[in-house]
Design an enzyme around this catalytic site. Structure first.
Site, PDB file in Angstrom:
ATOM      1  N   VAL A  13       0.914  -1.150   0.000  1.00 25.89           N
ATOM      2  CA  VAL A  13       0.000   0.000   0.000  1.00 25.89           C
ATOM      3  C   VAL A  13       0.952   1.197   0.000  1.00 25.89           C
ATOM      4  O   VAL A  13       1.509   1.548   1.032  1.00 25.89           O
ATOM      5  CB  VAL A  13      -0.940  -0.010   1.224  1.00 25.89           C
ATOM      6  CG1 VAL A  13      -1.818   1.232   1.232  1.00 25.89           C
ATOM      7  CG2 VAL A  13      -1.802  -1.276   1.232  1.00 25.89           C
ATOM      8  N   PRO A  14       1.182   1.796  -1.174  1.00 26.10           N
ATOM      9  CA  PRO A  14       2.344   2.661  -1.392  1.00 26.10           C
ATOM     10  C   PRO A  14       2.265   4.066  -0.798  1.00 26.10           C
ATOM     11  O   PRO A  14       2.221   5.076  -1.513  1.00 26.10           O
ATOM     12  CB  PRO A  14       2.443   2.713  -2.921  1.00 26.10           C
ATOM     13  CG  PRO A  14       1.025   2.578  -3.376  1.00 26.10           C
ATOM     14  CD  PRO A  14       0.392   1.627  -2.399  1.00 26.10           C
ATOM     15  N   CYS A  15       2.325   4.143   0.513  1.00 28.16           N
ATOM     16  CA  CYS A  15       2.305   5.439   1.182  1.00 28.16           C
ATOM     17  C   CYS A  15       3.567   6.257   0.873  1.00 28.16           C
ATOM     18  O   CYS A  15       3.561   7.479   1.032  1.00 28.16           O
ATOM     19  CB  CYS A  15       2.111   5.265   2.681  1.00 28.16           C
ATOM     20  SG  CYS A  15       3.279   4.150   3.460  1.00 28.16           S
ATOM     21  N   HIS A  16       4.616   5.600   0.392  1.00 29.99           N
ATOM     22  CA  HIS A  16       5.837   6.323   0.032  1.00 29.99           C
ATOM     23  C   HIS A  16       5.625   7.240  -1.171  1.00 29.99           C
ATOM     24  O   HIS A  16       6.429   8.135  -1.408  1.00 29.99           O
ATOM     25  CB  HIS A  16       6.988   5.339  -0.240  1.00 29.99           C
ATOM     26  CG  HIS A  16       6.723   4.378  -1.355  1.00 29.99           C
ATOM     27  ND1 HIS A  16       6.003   3.207  -1.155  1.00 29.99           N
ATOM     28  CD2 HIS A  16       7.070   4.395  -2.669  1.00 29.99           C
ATOM     29  CE1 HIS A  16       5.938   2.555  -2.302  1.00 29.99           C
ATOM     30  NE2 HIS A  16       6.569   3.246  -3.236  1.00 29.99           N
TER      31      HIS A  16
END
Length: 165
Positions: A130-133
């Site tokens: 879950v690409p919070c970056h």
């Protein structure tokens, strides 16, 4: 609540350091980095068992090899309804691209909630997948990341190199 559900975990290596994978009832519910902000206590991860993580490990290996740009895994996202809304929208950010916290707030229909979006983003329990970056400050600056700014920079630079490929 999830207290009575079966929890298990395993630890794997990656280019961004050790990752602890946590499953609830055999479904990925956590991916935590070493020294990650908001990392739950180790004793909540359950027994050590690599079995539930074969597909997760295979897809992470392919991601870090530059061979996978999307993940296709069942997930158990444990959080508030608002957090789950933010985390669902994170999964819509294309590989190699970024959006600002304000843009993310607009995408979920809460244009004045960029700070709340930032807090939910920081508590994302399944980093990388879950690409919070991929969320940055309004000026494009790398602001905050639960796994540390250097890891965020590494992931974004890596994705940009693969996308430019």
């Amino acid at each position: 609540m999830v207290r009575n559900r079966q929890r298990s975990h395993t630890v794997i290596g990656s280019p961004v350091g050790e990752l602890t994978l946590v499953a609830v009832d055999g479904v990925l519910a956590g991916l935590y980095m070493e020294r990650q902000r908001y990392r739950p206590p180790q004793d909540t991860f359950g027994h050590r068992d690599a079995g539930p993580f074969r597909d997760v490990v295979a897809q992470l290996d392919a991601y870090f090899a530059g061979e996978r740009t999307e993940f296709d895994l069942p997930l158990t996202l444990l959080g508030t309804p608002f957090q789950r809304t933010v985390w669902a929208e994170l999964r819509e950010i294309p590989y190699g691209e970024t959006v600002s916290y304000g843009e993310l707030a607009e995408r979920i229909g809460r244009p004045t909630a960029s700070r709340a979006v930032g807090l939910a983003n920081g508590k994302n329990p399944i980093g990388v997948i879950v690409p919070c970056h991929r969320v940055v400050g309004s000026t494009g600056d790398l602001t905050g990341y639960g796994g540390g700014i250097e890891r965020k920079r590494h992931l974004l630079d890596f994705e940009r190199r693969i996308s430019a490929g």
